[in-house]
Design an enzyme around this catalytic site. Structure first.
Site, PDB file in Angstrom:
ATOM      1  CB  ALA A   3      -0.889   0.009   1.231  1.00 25.12           C
ATOM      2  CB  CYS A   4       4.168   1.862   1.520  1.00 22.65           C
ATOM      3  SG  CYS A   4       3.773   0.630   2.754  1.00 22.65           S
ATOM      4  CB  SER A   5       5.450   2.258  -3.154  1.00 25.85           C
ATOM      5  OG  SER A   5       5.455   0.863  -3.158  1.00 25.85           O
TER       6      SER A   5
END
Ligand code: PMP
Length: 387
Positions: free
Chosen positions: A324-326
């Site tokens: 989800a972070c990138s």
């Protein structure tokens, strides 16, 4: 419409018992642990109790080895930068893998720009690292090895104890990013020869904005957050008492309930995997056995993961394509590329991460919905119709 949340790896709800424990520290118990009055002393007691709970969960003999931070990203930065700076006179070589989280990858790239030499070890098609490769990569300049315990995107669990033994034998520091593993599988810093362990509160069912770094007693690092000298001088700044109390409570709950919760998740995970893999041109990503109990990750040929997520969303199912972070970059995941997948293969990924709120009914709803969505998307895909 029925709502199913299967994105616990990206964000987890705070356990209601954790909420209950935290609330007084927003309202009445507002003391600063550095203050001498009774409010301050109460905050200090709670801070130290949380340290004890977190230390117990990871088998750390001394609670003073737990430094509270703002989350896993900060803990990874603190361990890597702190150790690299502290030991730079001994050598400038760091060993890691090609599937680490971006908070490790980008910190190491920054260290490379500042004169450090980093080896990114490859993993096999299941995301597994061979400890022999770690052994062979060590030189007389190696000061640090950084390997994640388990990969949240593909679920693969690394042979941490064996790598820890190799690091100890070579007298090299060993950092482990435990973010996805803590609270899901047993982790023991002593038995696994870990010098630094990154933890996140939210992955444990605690609040966001809190994390911790275990630093083995006697190991020194150079901190980057300077100020009032809180957290044994390793992380200055007034402590986030509500967050820390929440993390401590979540760690205590995880210690008691982990094996039962993991067995429950594993049953649901295996049902998802067994059923979804019945579809054609559908593959599991990550290792089938050495796998986080709450992780079911797939790739589907001829279609895009983003389209699957949006269609699932329309059916009330919340899932993810991977990290989800990138995921905003729309670049294929570096983790899937490291498994040897081509870009178009890596684009068809789907990640389902289970948690406390999931039920058999949720699993059945997902198993029913995915084949319909995949079939519909494939009908629209020229890659599929021309295959
Ligand atoms: N390491 C790993 C393995 C992760 O999966 C994540 C994301 N949950 C992080 C570090 C960073 O966590 P945060 O964004 O909470 O700082």
């Amino acid at each position: 419409m029925k709502q199913v949340y299967m994105d616990y790896g990206s964000a987890s709800p705070v356990d209601e018992r954790v909420m209950e424990a935290m609330i007084p520290f927003f309202e009445k118990e507002i003391g600063n642990p550095s203050s001498l009055h009774s409010q301050g002393r109460k905050a200090r007691r709670e801070l130290e109790n949380a340290r004890i709970s977190v230390a117990k969960l990871i088998g750390a003999p001394n609670p003073k080895s737990i430094i509270f931070t703002s989350g896993a990203t900060e803990s990874n930065n603190l361990a890597l930068r702190g150790a690299a700076l502290r030991y730079k006179d001994k050598g400038n070589h760091i060993i890691t893998t090609s599937i680490e989280h971006m908070s490790v990858m980008n910190t190491l790239k920054d260290l490379q720009r500042n004169g450090f030499d980093v080896t990114y070890l490859p993993v096999d098609k299941d995301g597994l690292l061979n400890p022999e490769q770690v052994k062979n990569a060590i030189t007389d300049k190696t000061i640090l090895i950084s390997i994640m315990y388990a990969n949240g995107e593909i679920g693969t669990i690394q042979p941490i104890r064996e790598i820890g033994q190799i690091a100890t034998d070579a007298k090299v520091m060993f950092h482990v990013d435990g973010t996805s593993a803590i609270g899901k599988i047993p982790v023991d810093v002593e038995n696994e020869h870990i010098d630094f362990l990154t933890l996140s509160s939210n992955d444990l069912g605690g609040p966001k904005g809190t994390g911790a770094l275990y630093i083995k007693q006697g190991v020194r690092i150079i901190p980057f957050m300077l100020g009032g000298g809180q957290e044994f001088g390793m992380r200055s700044g007034s402590e986030n008492i509500p967050g820390i109390v929440g993390m401590g409570k979540a760690a205590g709950i995880a210690q008691k309930e982990m094996s039962e919760q993991s067995a429950r998740n594993m049953k649901m995970r295996d049902k998802l995997i067994d059923n979804i893999l019945k579809m054609e041109y559908t593959y599991l990503t990550g290792h089938r056995i050495k796998r986080l109990p709450n992780n079911a990750s797939f790739r589907f040929s001829f279609i895009e993961g983003e389209s699957i997520i949006l269609q699932l969303n329309d059916l009330g199912i919340t899932a993810s394509t991977g990290s989800a972070c990138s995921s905003k970059t729309l670049e294929p995941s570096h983790v899937l590329i490291a498994l040897g997948l081509r870009h178009e293969e890596a684009h068809g990924s789907l990640l389902l991460t289970l948690g406390r709120g999931n039920t058999e009914e949720d699993v059945d709803h997902v198993i029913e919905s995915i084949p319909k969505i995949v079939a519909r998307l494939r009908e629209l895909s020229p890659l599929y119709t021309r295959k």
